[in-house]
Each structure stands twice: as C-alpha cells, then as structure tokens.
Scaffold this motif. Structure first.
Motif, mmCIF file in Angstrom:
data_model
loop_
_atom_site.group_PDB
_atom_site.id
_atom_site.type_symbol
_atom_site.label_atom_id
_atom_site.label_comp_id
_atom_site.label_asym_id
_atom_site.label_seq_id
_atom_site.Cartn_x
_atom_site.Cartn_y
_atom_site.Cartn_z
ATOM 1 N N GLY A 384 8.948 -3.213 8.377
ATOM 2 C CA GLY A 384 9.909 -4.107 7.764
ATOM 3 C C GLY A 384 9.337 -4.989 6.675
ATOM 4 N N GLY A 385 8.016 -4.912 6.462
ATOM 5 C CA GLY A 385 7.370 -5.713 5.432
ATOM 6 C C GLY A 385 6.560 -4.858 4.490
ATOM 7 N N PRO A 386 5.768 -5.485 3.612
ATOM 8 C CA PRO A 386 4.954 -4.710 2.659
ATOM 9 C C PRO A 386 3.912 -3.862 3.367
ATOM 10 N N VAL A 387 3.467 -2.813 2.692
ATOM 11 C CA VAL A 387 2.425 -1.937 3.217
ATOM 12 C C VAL A 387 1.138 -2.755 3.379
ATOM 13 N N PRO A 388 0.516 -2.728 4.573
ATOM 14 C CA PRO A 388 -0.723 -3.504 4.760
ATOM 15 C C PRO A 388 -1.881 -2.886 3.992
ATOM 16 N N GLU A 389 -2.858 -3.722 3.694
ATOM 17 C CA GLU A 389 -4.026 -3.245 2.953
ATOM 18 C C GLU A 389 -4.826 -2.276 3.810
ATOM 19 N N ALA A 390 -5.199 -1.158 3.235
ATOM 20 C CA ALA A 390 -5.974 -0.134 3.947
ATOM 21 C C ALA A 390 -7.465 -0.471 3.844
ATOM 22 N N ASP A 714 4.657 8.871 2.216
ATOM 23 C CA ASP A 714 4.159 8.725 3.590
ATOM 24 C C ASP A 714 3.787 7.289 3.936
ATOM 25 N N GLY A 715 4.274 6.321 3.174
ATOM 26 C CA GLY A 715 4.138 4.924 3.552
ATOM 27 C C GLY A 715 2.788 4.304 3.292
ATOM 28 N N ARG A 716 1.990 4.888 2.409
ATOM 29 C CA ARG A 716 0.684 4.279 2.102
ATOM 30 C C ARG A 716 0.740 3.392 0.868
ATOM 31 N N ALA A 717 1.846 3.395 0.133
ATOM 32 C CA ALA A 717 1.964 2.588 -1.076
ATOM 33 C C ALA A 717 3.413 2.166 -1.256
ATOM 34 N N ASP A 718 3.603 0.957 -1.756
ATOM 35 C CA ASP A 718 4.924 0.456 -2.112
ATOM 36 C C ASP A 718 4.770 -0.444 -3.333
ATOM 37 N N PRO A 720 4.907 -3.824 -3.741
ATOM 38 C CA PRO A 720 3.969 -4.951 -3.637
ATOM 39 C C PRO A 720 2.500 -4.537 -3.704
ATOM 40 N N ALA A 721 2.172 -3.325 -3.240
ATOM 41 C CA ALA A 721 0.780 -2.862 -3.311
ATOM 42 C C ALA A 721 0.380 -2.498 -4.734
ATOM 43 N N LEU A 722 1.354 -2.069 -5.550
ATOM 44 C CA LEU A 722 1.047 -1.626 -6.904
ATOM 45 C C LEU A 722 1.104 -2.758 -7.922
ATOM 46 N N ILE A 723 1.913 -3.751 -7.683
ATOM 47 C CA ILE A 723 2.160 -4.794 -8.692
ATOM 48 C C ILE A 723 0.893 -5.531 -9.133
ATOM 49 N N PRO A 724 0.001 -5.978 -8.227
ATOM 50 C CA PRO A 724 -1.190 -6.702 -8.709
ATOM 51 C C PRO A 724 -2.045 -5.880 -9.669
ATOM 52 N N HIS A 725 -2.191 -4.601 -9.399
ATOM 53 C CA HIS A 725 -3.011 -3.755 -10.264
ATOM 54 C C HIS A 725 -2.316 -3.520 -11.605
ATOM 55 N N LEU A 726 -1.003 -3.325 -11.568
ATOM 56 C CA LEU A 726 -0.286 -3.115 -12.822
ATOM 57 C C LEU A 726 -0.344 -4.347 -13.708
ATOM 58 N N ARG A 727 -0.228 -5.513 -13.109
ATOM 59 C CA ARG A 727 -0.281 -6.738 -13.924
ATOM 60 C C ARG A 727 -1.639 -6.881 -14.605
ATOM 61 N N GLU A 728 -2.685 -6.419 -13.969
ATOM 62 C CA GLU A 728 -4.022 -6.555 -14.546
ATOM 63 C C GLU A 728 -4.328 -5.467 -15.571
#
Length: 807
Positions: A384-390, A714-718, A720-728
């Motif tokens: 129900g929340g963002p994908v946790p950091e692997a 398969d739920g390894r990326a969403d 919120p996981a991509l946004i920080p890298h894209l902004r940089e």
C-alpha cells in the motif's frame, strides 16, 4: 630452381617454368613443397633458407632476415602456382604471388581451374585482367574488390570499367558499399565519378537516373547516404529534376527512411503534383519531418483518403496535421474508424468529433486480495506504500539453478578455443570447474580431450587452458605480471591440476546471477578440506545467497581449520578476528557478513565527445567510509576503484553499477543480469537503468528498457523510487534518446503508463534543454490515464512480488 628460391627471385622462378609441359611442371612440385615446409617450420622465430635449402632461424629484430623470408616464400608460392594442382594449392594455402607473375603464369599455363584459384586468390586486378580476356567469369568478390581500389587509379588504368563495371557498381548490394569504401577506405569513388561526368567520360543524365534507381532499390539507410550526397554533388537543375519526377516518386517507397526523406524534399522543390498512391509510405512511417513534408505534397492534390493514412504515424504532430486536413476536406467515418485505436490520446477528441462519437468511460481494476500474504511479508514490502529500498531483508534471491558442465562439454569448449585461435571467455569458471573435477583421471586424455593433448602450449598460459595444460604436463607454468583475484585463482587451480588434486571449484555459482546456495558451499568445502585456496574461498564467500544461511551454519559446525571458521563467520556465526592484516578473515569475511550496507558516493558526469560530435555520460563511485576492510576489499576482490564484474559480489551489485559504464564498460550484460524478478534493485541499479535509457549504444538502451519494464511489473520499482534519480540526472540526458524509451515502457500496460506519468510529472521542471518531447509524452500519458487510480495497480505488483517470496 633452388638458387632462384634462395635468392627470393619469384620472377626468375616463373621464367624457369615457362613453356614446360604439365608433366615437367609436376616434377618440381615435391622439391617446392619441401622448401615451403622448411620455411614454415614451427618456431618462436622465423626461418630463411640457406644455399643448401636448409632452414635457419632468424631473430624477431632482424628486419633483413624477415624480408628474406618473405621473398623466399613468395618465390616458392610462385613456383607452385606454375606447377601444382588446385588441390595442392589449396592445401598449401598458395595465394602469395605478385600480380604480374600470377598473370604471366596463368596465361602461359591456362589451367582448367583458373576460375577457382582466382576466387581463392582474392586479387581484383588479376581477376579483371582475366575477365577482360574472357578466360573466366567475374569472381564472386569482384565488385567488393573493385570498391577497395583507388577509384582514380582504377579508372585511369582500366578505362574499360566505364563501359559496364561502373554502372554495375552503382547497383551493387553486396556486403561492401560505396559509402564504406569512400568514408572508411578513402577510395574516392564519388569524386572520381563526378570528374568523369564533368569531362564527358560518363553521361550525366545516366548518372542521375542510376542514382535514383539505386535509392529506390533494396539498400539500407547507411548505403543510401552515399547516393543522396552524390545526387546533391551533381547539383541537378530544375529541368533535370522535373524530367525525373517519376523516378523521385518511386524513391518514396524505398525501405531506407533517409531515402524517403530525400525524395520528399526534392519533390517539394518543384511544383509538380505527386500521385497520392505514391505518398502512402511517406505518410505512415519514418521520421515525423518526412511525414509532415509528405502532407505538404498532398496539399497540391487534396485527397482525404490519402490523408487518413497519416493517422497511422506514431507522432502526435503528424496525426494533428492529418486531422487539420481532414477537418477541411471532410472524411467518411468508415475510412477513419480503423485508425482510431492507434491515435494519441490528445488527438482522439478531434477524431471523435469527426466520427460524432463520445469517449468510453475509464475502466478500473478490481480490488486486490492480499489475505493470502503473510503479515511479515506485507510489512517488509510496504504493501500500500512506496517500494522499499532494496535489498529487502529476508527476500529470496535464488533464481534459476545452474548445473556444472560435463567433461564432454569442457572438451567442446577447449576445442572451440583451439580451432578459433581464441582464448575462452576471460572468466569461464564452468570450464575451470570441469577441469578441476576431472584432473585426477589420466584416461581423460585418451577420451574426450585426446585431440587437444599436443596443442596446449604457452600461448594459452594466461587463460583457463593453462589449467588443462598443467593437468596434461604435470607442471604449472602460468605467470602474471600483476595478478588480480581471478589470476590468483587461476594460478591456484593450475597448481591443483598439475598435482592431480581433484575437487570442485569452490566459487562456482550454483544459481544465475553469480549466487551460491550456502549449503552447497558447505558441502564443497567439506570436499576440499582445510587446503582450500584463500582467494577461492574469499570469492565464494562474496557470492553467498542470503536464504538458507541458518541451515548451512548448522551443517558447517564440524568444518575444521581456519577455512571452516571463516565460512561459519560469513554465515552469521561467531566472529573470528585475524592477527595479521593479510589474513582472509580481515580481508573478506567481515565486510559481506557484518557490514552489508557500506555506502558508495556516486556522481554522473556530462562528458563532451568532440570526435563524434555528441555528449555522453559516465558514472564514478568512491567509498563513503574509507575503513580498512572495505578499501582492502576494493583492491583485492572488486578491483581497483571498486571495478567489479556483476558476478563478483551479487549482494553488492551496486558496486558494479558504479563502474564508469559510459562507452567503455559492459553495461548491457549488467542490466541483463539484473533483469530476473529475483534480483534486488538497489538505488544505484535503478539509477543506472534510467541513465542507460539515453545511452549512445542502442543495445544498452533496449536492455535498460527491458529492465525497467520488468521491475515495474514485478513490484521492484515505482515512481517514488525513480523520481530522486530523475531529478538529479535528467538535465544531463538527451531527450531525443530518452523519450522513445519512456514511450516503450509506458506502452507496456496501464501500470507502466501511470509510473512513467507520475515520474515525469514530478521531474519535468528540471529539464532545461529541449523539454518538448518529454512534455508531449507527459501530456499523452495524462490524457490516456485520466481517472485511473494507481493504488490497486501498484498493490497488484507488490502481490506478485510477495507470491514469488512465498512460493
């Protein structure tokens, strides 16, 4: 004959055999073959023949000796061409004959196999001389050989080429091309043909026709560039273009997009109308600029049915331009309906107006049932929340198992390497394991390995084949100037093979991705005993999978010695401190067992490449913590500056992701290693995948696209996981490369479209250079997914991930 060969006088050898009968020629063949064998005597040096015909070794630095060797071998080749049969020439690989000598011999001897030998000889000038005398047909590689010649020399030396061969060359579609010959080989065919057109040696009108006929033919975009450049260099007049309007229209159906674009541009320069049936290929496919120009051509003879074809183009701009015309010209709904589903979301309202229809309501997915997922897994995956950091603690990583190879397969790999004269893949651990498991069986050299027993020499001393040679000879001979971890493992394996100490390779992965099942490593170490090589065990420890460690620790309780203690420590047992800085425990065990999240600092650099006129990126990394264990690990196990292959340390694959993978590394194999759903995707792996979407290499771009599609599914990326890298990183990336890949990802499904939409919506403001393509894509996705609730879609992906964990 011997005197002429020793003197290296090939012309004299040919003269001595001139005019002889075939039986007289055959009499000298044994002597010449003997001299050839002496010249080719296997040696670390080369050989020359003395006055008696005996070989004498010549040092590498003796340049005069080398020249003498080459002259003598050419003389022997010349003599054999004048005396031997075709089968003898083939076996002895006789092709080293000067052009004038070869021509004189063949004209004198007139052998029935002249055509076959010229095919082997691969000399264009000789083949041309014989073709002009009607002695042979044009050889298979005739035009490829002509392309390799200097055009100005060929046309000046053989003016008869202007009658037939030049025109055949313009239509040649073999492996070579005029563009490659001019751009890479410097043959100068374009300049030479332009000079011939200028001075009247070639008819200008025929050159213009041949150029357009070639563009309309079955050539690729690379070859088409030469012809479009040549057409522009000819600078046809308005009248010459008008006379060739039909030929230009035929180019509109060419398979090369650049040729179609060229034809549209040339047709626009005049005011002649183009038949609408000819415009269809340019309207529906290719670059959007070409389709827009084709619509302008269509304006000269408006045709609504032809304009409808442009709606099949993928670019929304082309679809909009086509709808502009359909709104003015009118269109039957039945003609428009087949194209509606392929329209961009932003263009559908206009199409619906033409169809007088209304959009269907968005369909929401049904609620996702999570009752069968254990609470602990739900919490770990943050349902129900963002994908946790692997990596997520406790999540299994073992995917497809990988079995060791048999001795028969090992023999096949050895044979392939020897036949191809290429070493096996640098770190072929499966071959190394097969050799070590069988090195106590001397009968193997009378079985599968028998053909290679005498062919393993010092050339392979720095490859896996050195282990096979050590097993065969009983001596370890490999040496390395500065051995790294792999080289030290190879040296240890070579010593074991020479001693006949059979045992499995400790660090051989048991599963895809380089992982080793802990229980399997315990059993291997039990087989090897306390004599385990320190470097081999260190590499094996770095590959331990997280699951099954408790079971393996219990099974390892009776393993003796330091190796057993080190493995128990790595499996979570009692810590064992070393008393010396160079001990295995201090170097390798503490880091993966006790400090799994030591960080790396990463920076993406924007690198201008002036040679190729584009910009590229490069990723560098350095340790956040310079503590001794990590720095020693970097130098010993992962390589200097944390350079590592994807399989070296699977639990810290982010170190491999930190490599400078711009144009020099092996980015695609790493991305493919991360593809399976069992692979954790730490932040640096996601960042590498996003940056790789704009890589200069299409193979890397496609691999990154596949990885992100799989990761979202398969739920390894969403988002919120991509946004920080894209902004940089978005400000550094080329949007013309990035946008098509995001489009492909979004087209996979509703979930993928939502993730790309949300990621772009949160980061589009940082794009300062050419943001238009990404903004248009974002607008398309917002229109397509309007009213879609992403929560059930994301939860369904998390459930798929959890089900793999459970089962």
């Amino acid at each position: 004959m011997l005197e002429a060969v020793v003197a290296g006088d090939a012309t004299r050898v040919a003269a001595q055999l001139h005019g002889l009968s075939e039986s007289e020629r055959r009499a000298v063949v044994p002597e010449l073959l003997g001299l050839l064998k002496a010249l080719r005597k296997p040696s670390h040096y080369t050989s020359v023949l003395d006055a008696s015909g005996q070989p004498q070794e010549v040092e590498w630095a003796d340049h005069r000796g080398w020249e003498t060797h080459m002259d003598q071998e050419r003389a022997v080749h010349t003599g054999l061409l004048a005396s031997a049969t075709l089968s003898e020439l083939r076996r002895a690989r006789i092709t080293f004959v000067a052009h004038d000598d070869a021509l004189a011999i063949l004209l004198d001897r007139r052998p029935p196999w002249m055509q076959e030998w010229v095919e082997l000889y691969d000399g264009w000038a000789l083949g041309h001389e014989l073709v002009t005398r009607s002695l042979i047909e044009r050889p298979t590689g005739y035009y490829a050989g002509l392309l390799r010649q200097s055009a100005s020399w060929a046309l000046a030396t053989y003016p008869e080429l202007l009658e037939h061969d030049v025109w055949a060359l313009l239509n040649y579609v073999g492996e070579d091309s005029l563009r490659a010959a001019d751009d890479n080989g410097g043959s100068g065919w374009a300049d030479a043909l332009l000079a011939c057109a200028a001075d009247g040696r070639l008819p200008r009108a025929r050159l213009l026709d041949a150029t357009l006929d070639a563009l309309a033919g079955d050539i690729d975009a690379y070859r088409a560039v030469w012809f479009t450049r040549f057409w522009r260099a000819l600078a046809p007049t308005r009248e010459e273009r008008r006379e060739r309007a039909e030929r230009l229209a035929a180019v509109l159906a060419a398979p090369a997009a650049s040729a179609v674009s060229f034809a549209v541009t040339e047709l626009l320069r005049d005011d002649a109308a183009v038949p609408t049936r000819e415009l269809a290929p340019a309207l529906a496919a290719g670059p959007k600029g070409t389709a827009l120009k084709a619509l302008r051509l269509l304006d000269r003879a408006p045709d609504a049915e032809a304009a409808v074809v442009a709606l099949a183009h993928v670019a929304p701009e082309v679809q909009a331009a086509a709808l502009d015309r359909l709104e003015r010209w009118g269109v039957e709904p039945a003609a428009l309906e087949p194209y509606f589903d392929g329209l961009a979301a932003t263009q559908r309202p206009r199409a619906l107006a033409l169809l007088d229809g209304t959009p269907a309501p968005a369909v929401q997915d049904e609620a996702v049932d999570v009752s069968g997922i254990p609470e602990a897994i739900r919490l770990a995956l943050n349902f129900g929340g963002p994908v946790p950091e692997a990596p997520v603690a406790g999540e299994p990583v073992l995917g497809a198992p990988m079995a060791p190879i048999s001795l028969a397969e090992a023999a096949h790999r050895v044979g392939t390497a020897l036949v191809d004269h290429e070493a096996p893949e640098h770190e072929d651990e499966w071959l190394l394991d097969a050799l070590l498991r069988c090195c106590d069986e001397p009968t193997a050299w009378d079985g599968p390995l028998r053909p290679f027993a005498t062919r393993l020499d010092d050339r392979w001393s720095e490859t896996v084949l050195a282990v096979a040679a050590a097993w065969r000879s009983g001596q370890a001979r490999a040496r390395f100037y500065e051995p790294g971890l792999w080289e030290r493992r190879l040296l240890a394996a070579e010593r074991r093979a020479a001693a006949g100490q059979s045992a499995p390779l400790l660090a051989l992965p048991t599963h895809a991705g380089g992982w080793i099942e802990p229980v399997a490593l315990v059993e291997r170490l039990r087989t090897v005993g306390d004599t385990a090589d320190e470097d081999e065990l260190a590499q094996a420890i770095l590959r331990l999978a997280p699951e099954g460690r408790a079971t393996a620790l219990a099974a390892a309780s009776d393993l003796p010695g330091r190796a057993g203690a080190a493995l128990r420590c790595a499996l979570g047992g009692a810590r064992v401190d070393g008393d010396r800085a160079d001990e295995l425990v201090a170097r390798h065990v503490r880091v993966p067992a006790l400090e799994p999240r030591l960080g790396v600092e990463v920076r993406v650099w924007d690198i201008p490449d002036y040679e190729y006129d584009h910009r590229d990126w490069i990723v560098t990394a350095s340790p956040v913590d310079e503590r001794e264990p990590l720095s020693q690990l970097g130098a010993r196990a992962a390589g200097h500056d944390f350079r590592t292959t994807p399989l070296d340390w699977p639990a810290r694959r982010d170190l491999a992701c930190a490599e400078p993978f711009g144009r020099y590394g092996q980015c695609a194999p790493l991305l493919l290693t991360l593809l399976p759903s069992s692979e954790p995707l730490p932040p640096l792996a996601l960042r590498l995948a996003l940056v790789s979407l704009a890589h200069q290499d299409e193979v890397v771009r496609l691999a990154a696209t596949d990885l992100l599609i799989a990761a979202i599914d398969d739920g390894r990326a969403d988002a919120p996981a991509l946004i920080p890298h894209l902004r940089e990183d978005l400000p550094l990336l080329l949007t013309n490369r990035l946008t098509p890949r995001f489009t492909d990802i979004a087209a996979t499904g509703v979930l993928h479209a939502v993730v790309v939409r949300d990621a772009l919506a949160a980061t589009i403001d940082v794009v300062t250079k050419r943001p238009g393509p990404l903004r248009r894509l974002l607008g398309e996705l917002e229109a397509q997914t309007e009213g879609v609730d992403p929560a059930p879609l994301l939860l369904a992906a998390q459930v798929r991930r959890a089900q793999r964990w459970i089962g």
